[in-house]
Design a protein around this motif. Sequence first.
Motif, PDB file in Angstrom:
ATOM      1  N   ALA A 161       0.831  -1.204   0.000  1.00  0.00           N
ATOM      2  CA  ALA A 161       0.000   0.000   0.000  1.00  0.00           C
ATOM      3  C   ALA A 161       0.871   1.262   0.000  1.00  0.00           C
ATOM      4  O   ALA A 161       0.595   2.224  -0.729  1.00  0.00           O
ATOM      5  N   ASP A 162       1.901   1.259   0.815  1.00  0.00           N
ATOM      6  CA  ASP A 162       2.776   2.424   0.910  1.00  0.00           C
ATOM      7  C   ASP A 162       3.493   2.681  -0.409  1.00  0.00           C
ATOM      8  O   ASP A 162       3.626   3.834  -0.847  1.00  0.00           O
ATOM      9  N   ASP A 163       3.958   1.613  -1.070  1.00  0.00           N
ATOM     10  CA  ASP A 163       4.625   1.773  -2.365  1.00  0.00           C
ATOM     11  C   ASP A 163       3.682   2.364  -3.407  1.00  0.00           C
ATOM     12  O   ASP A 163       4.056   3.260  -4.180  1.00  0.00           O
ATOM     13  N   LEU A 164       2.441   1.882  -3.440  1.00  0.00           N
ATOM     14  CA  LEU A 164       1.476   2.378  -4.424  1.00  0.00           C
ATOM     15  C   LEU A 164       1.149   3.851  -4.181  1.00  0.00           C
ATOM     16  O   LEU A 164       1.109   4.662  -5.114  1.00  0.00           O
ATOM     17  N   LEU A 165       0.902   4.198  -2.936  1.00  0.00           N
ATOM     18  CA  LEU A 165       0.557   5.580  -2.619  1.00  0.00           C
ATOM     19  C   LEU A 165       1.748   6.506  -2.858  1.00  0.00           C
ATOM     20  O   LEU A 165       1.578   7.646  -3.313  1.00  0.00           O
ATOM     21  N   ASP A 166       2.945   6.026  -2.580  1.00  0.00           N
ATOM     22  CA  ASP A 166       4.128   6.852  -2.825  1.00  0.00           C
ATOM     23  C   ASP A 166       4.326   7.086  -4.321  1.00  0.00           C
ATOM     24  O   ASP A 166       4.685   8.193  -4.741  1.00  0.00           O
ATOM     25  N   ARG A 167       4.072   6.048  -5.116  1.00  0.00           N
ATOM     26  CA  ARG A 167       4.175   6.220  -6.562  1.00  0.00           C
ATOM     27  C   ARG A 167       3.149   7.244  -7.049  1.00  0.00           C
ATOM     28  O   ARG A 167       3.453   8.117  -7.870  1.00  0.00           O
ATOM     29  N   ALA A 168       1.936   7.151  -6.511  1.00  0.00           N
ATOM     30  CA  ALA A 168       0.886   8.081  -6.919  1.00  0.00           C
ATOM     31  C   ALA A 168       1.242   9.516  -6.549  1.00  0.00           C
ATOM     32  O   ALA A 168       1.119  10.433  -7.370  1.00  0.00           O
ATOM     33  N   CYS A 169       1.691   9.712  -5.316  1.00  0.00           N
ATOM     34  CA  CYS A 169       2.020  11.066  -4.860  1.00  0.00           C
ATOM     35  C   CYS A 169       3.205  11.635  -5.632  1.00  0.00           C
ATOM     36  O   CYS A 169       3.224  12.825  -5.960  1.00  0.00           O
ATOM     37  N   THR A 170       4.177  10.790  -5.932  1.00  0.00           N
ATOM     38  CA  THR A 170       5.349  11.250  -6.677  1.00  0.00           C
ATOM     39  C   THR A 170       4.964  11.685  -8.084  1.00  0.00           C
ATOM     40  O   THR A 170       5.385  12.739  -8.565  1.00  0.00           O
ATOM     41  N   LYS A 171       4.144  10.873  -8.748  1.00  0.00           N
ATOM     42  CA  LYS A 171       3.733  11.228 -10.106  1.00  0.00           C
ATOM     43  C   LYS A 171       2.872  12.485 -10.100  1.00  0.00           C
ATOM     44  O   LYS A 171       2.965  13.317 -11.016  1.00  0.00           O
ATOM     45  N   ALA A 172       2.044  12.622  -9.083  1.00  0.00           N
ATOM     46  CA  ALA A 172       1.213  13.821  -9.009  1.00  0.00           C
ATOM     47  C   ALA A 172       2.054  15.070  -8.827  1.00  0.00           C
ATOM     48  O   ALA A 172       1.775  16.125  -9.411  1.00  0.00           O
ATOM     49  N   ALA A 173       3.109  14.951  -8.021  1.00  0.00           N
ATOM     50  CA  ALA A 173       3.956  16.112  -7.743  1.00  0.00           C
ATOM     51  C   ALA A 173       4.816  16.491  -8.938  1.00  0.00           C
ATOM     52  O   ALA A 173       5.230  17.651  -9.065  1.00  0.00           O
ATOM     53  N   THR A 174       5.115  15.537  -9.813  1.00  0.00           N
ATOM     54  CA  THR A 174       6.030  15.808 -10.922  1.00  0.00           C
ATOM     55  C   THR A 174       5.336  15.942 -12.273  1.00  0.00           C
ATOM     56  O   THR A 174       5.978  16.328 -13.240  1.00  0.00           O
ATOM     57  N   THR A 175       4.030  15.620 -12.352  1.00  0.00           N
ATOM     58  CA  THR A 175       3.342  15.716 -13.638  1.00  0.00           C
ATOM     59  C   THR A 175       3.105  17.166 -14.015  1.00  0.00           C
ATOM     60  O   THR A 175       2.903  18.025 -13.156  1.00  0.00           O
ATOM     61  N   LYS A 176       3.156  17.423 -15.298  1.00  0.00           N
ATOM     62  CA  LYS A 176       2.917  18.779 -15.800  1.00  0.00           C
ATOM     63  C   LYS A 176       1.577  18.870 -16.529  1.00  0.00           C
ATOM     64  O   LYS A 176       1.256  19.883 -17.132  1.00  0.00           O
ATOM     65  N   VAL A 177       0.829  17.789 -16.468  1.00  0.00           N
ATOM     66  CA  VAL A 177      -0.466  17.755 -17.159  1.00  0.00           C
ATOM     67  C   VAL A 177      -1.565  17.921 -16.127  1.00  0.00           C
ATOM     68  O   VAL A 177      -1.571  17.261 -15.107  1.00  0.00           O
ATOM     69  N   THR A 178      -2.506  18.805 -16.394  1.00  0.00           N
ATOM     70  CA  THR A 178      -3.587  19.049 -15.444  1.00  0.00           C
ATOM     71  C   THR A 178      -4.597  17.922 -15.487  1.00  0.00           C
ATOM     72  O   THR A 178      -4.665  17.145 -16.439  1.00  0.00           O
TER      73      THR A 178
END
Length: 938
Positions: free
Chosen positions: A82-99
């Motif tokens: 669970a922690d790995d999945l949520l960390d991946r999600a948060c990381t991608k959200a913080a680095t994505t440039k697409v709204t």
Amino acid sequence: MAGVVVGGAFLSGFINVVLDRLISADAVNLVVGKKLSSDLVERLRNALTDAGALVDDAELKQLDNHDVKEWLNCLRDALYTADDLLDRACTKAATTKVTLLGRIFNSEDRQMENEIERVVRRIEDLEKRKGKLGLEKISTASFSWKTPSTSLEKGKVYGREDDQKALIKMLNDNNENHLSVISIVGMGGVGKTTLAQWMYNNAELMEGFDRKAWVCVSEKFNIVETTKNIVKEISINTQDLDSFNSIQDALKKGLSEKKFFIVLDDVWSNDHHQWKDFLAPFQYGVKGSTILLTTRKEDVGSVVQTNYHPHYLIPLSEDCCWSVFAANASFPESNGNPTLEGIGKKIAKKCDGLPLAAETLGCLCRRHDAKEWEKILRSDIWGYSTNDSKIVPALLISYFHLAAHLKRCFVYCALFPKDYVFNKDELILLWMAEDLLSLPKRGETLEEVGCKCFEELASRLFFKPAKYKFERFVMHDLLHDLAIFLAGDFYCRIEDLGEQEEKKVLTRHLSYFPRGSLGHSITKVFNFIAKSESLRTSLYIDDLFSMESVASKFIYLRVLSFHKLDVLPDSIGELIHLRYLNLSCCSINRLPESLCNLYNLQTLILYRCTKLTMLPRNMHNLVNLRHLELGKTCLEEMPGGISKLKHLHTLDFFVVGKHEDNKIQELGGLSNLHGSLELKKLENIVDVKEAENARMTNKNLIDKLYLEWSSGDDMVSNTKAERDIFDSLQPHNSMKELTIKGYKGTIFPDWLGNCSYNNMTSVSLKSCNNCCMLPSLGQLPSLKALRIQGFLHLKCVGMEFYKGIGDPSVHIAPPFPLLESLKCYNCPMLKGDMLHQVFMRIVSSSSDALKVRKLVIQSQAAQNLEIRECRNLESVSMSEAPHAALHRLIMSGCSKLVSFAGEGLAAPNLTHLNVSRCSKLEALPRDMNSLLPSTIAH
């Protein structure tokens, strides 16, 4: 379970971490491109909360219920996922440039949602099993065990008077034997090492021994490593010892015709052939030579030597255990609280005579509260017994009283081998990277939280200072055993894997500290780890895996250390979960730009990467970077925009550039820098404004500063401007150590030597060739070490050096009040008639200052005095006063030195005297030669 006292279950801390990530659900929604169903988010939150309510009960019941232990392992595995999945999600959200509006729900998003759905079902199913396993929500008390304000000191030895007498007799009886082996035998925690330490440090017992050495052997007896460690203890020079033959030969020479006392602590091996090879050099000592072993195994000593004397150490009496407990609890044995004393004696009785257990529990009970002592006494942990005799219930109860995050920090140390000496700061950075620490309070940093955690564990004896190693720590063997027991299959040290080991399905943390030859192939290790993509920690496995295999297989890594890497591939940028990357001492000459994709990276260690000349140009994208260690690299310039790394806590190296985005002012916005800072190529600062914008006076957490102007043409067109720039680099007055090298000006700024720098303990001035006078250093109240080197044009030293500049009528304290070490190198124009003023408190002259070439050593504070390359010095003598503090005196390259007078020589602690390259000096005084025949070089 009535009466259980816990500080929060191990998994409680992990559940809190996952719940904190779940709070960032908006970030998760952004990544998947559509709103996660509120039902799924709520189900995950509820599942974590419901399971969390059971873990306190489960953590205790697992000790004697295998099914409960398996339940906890399944929950722990699900939490990692669970922690790995949520960390991946948060990381991608913080680095994505697409709204969100422009996102299309793709297959990767759908896969992530499906994986979250699966982990929710797993946790829900585990919660449903609580009835069958008898798990229930229990009320647990949370205690604040206050860390003592003073560090724990080694107390006296209790209850071992008879043992001490027996060992003294055994030692004296050995005088007629060529080589004897004494063995202290006993169970773990009974005090074997403490008794051996008492013998080793007893001056009366050790009188007559020519050589002493203490080596911790531990469970894996490596004769090459052990022999080399003994050589290091008895000899200064261990260079060129690259084979077992050369090491044994060096030991033979060191012990020949000597009476020695060698302690081999914590010996397990009973391999007769290994011991026979190991003991070969020890046969060359004289009568009375002794090897003292401490061991848990009865047959070890008899295998080592037939002439063998065992001493069995039995547990302490209840009264002595109580004395150990009371001493560590800071509880007076007389006139104490009778209620507390009654409870404490019952606790001490349960320690089964083990002083280590009594020490640990005593430290736990330093808060004198009867209710808390009662809860410890009534804990059900006392009834737990395990087939593994190494696990002591008294230590288990200390573990169960830790807060949840402290339990995780302690268990993480199972990655280190037994007797591993670790650095406090390094361990804290690893804890940070693994999210093991509690959240900081307002105004508190993660590093401060980590420091408190470490001090809390150390105060309870989970860590202890390493012998002779400053700021280094070790774990007691018994506590290391406990950490491994609690870590289970989630932690794995490769060197401990057996030939028939089953696959490690649960392993998340992997380390490799090889001793001796490499014994594990890549294929074998991969076979052990069934789910390698889930690995979080990879410490020092560069002997086994290539960097390409790590990046492709271990996609969830948080911690990665390599020490033998030549190339860092572009694939490093795919490890988006990475928090800690240690490449110290690697041979890499470049870092790929993809490194700058590591949004979560907190620590990047490039120490001693001596081939590295530049950093990636987009380093400023590492916005979460907190520690950037660049010491001993060969960087030619810094990348632009370092000032954007607002969270930087450590930046130990900065090369001043010529471009607008890498000049000295880039340091201005970095207000959180701690520790040491090395500034190079200061000649690139073109005006005072640039230097002022660095805001050095605001950096009150920097305590070591190194300022260097590059070597080359010493001539500058404007020496005043040079001085003004230097003046603008004035550091905060909390500075402790200052080094200045290559300064091109003729005069030092006034702040250098100002008495307001009352924490300054060390000043080093090197290669300031245009300077014709020294700064005013005499009034630094705490200065202990001063080094002056390479002042080619310095001819004289004025009174301002030690008294400062000011109104002569104002009372000035005696100069250099605490100076212990003074080194003066390569000052060829400095004459003896002025040299004495340099040492106004350390040396003085009795003759006319304008004519003498004589140096008289006079100070009572000096410990280390070195005079090198002072070619006009003609005479040196010791004053009649005894120099009790003086340990080391070196005179080198003083070509006019003709007299070294020894009249009145009184330096009883002088251990090192070196007079070399003084060609006119005919001889040293007779009394000095007789005092130090083995340390004089001429």
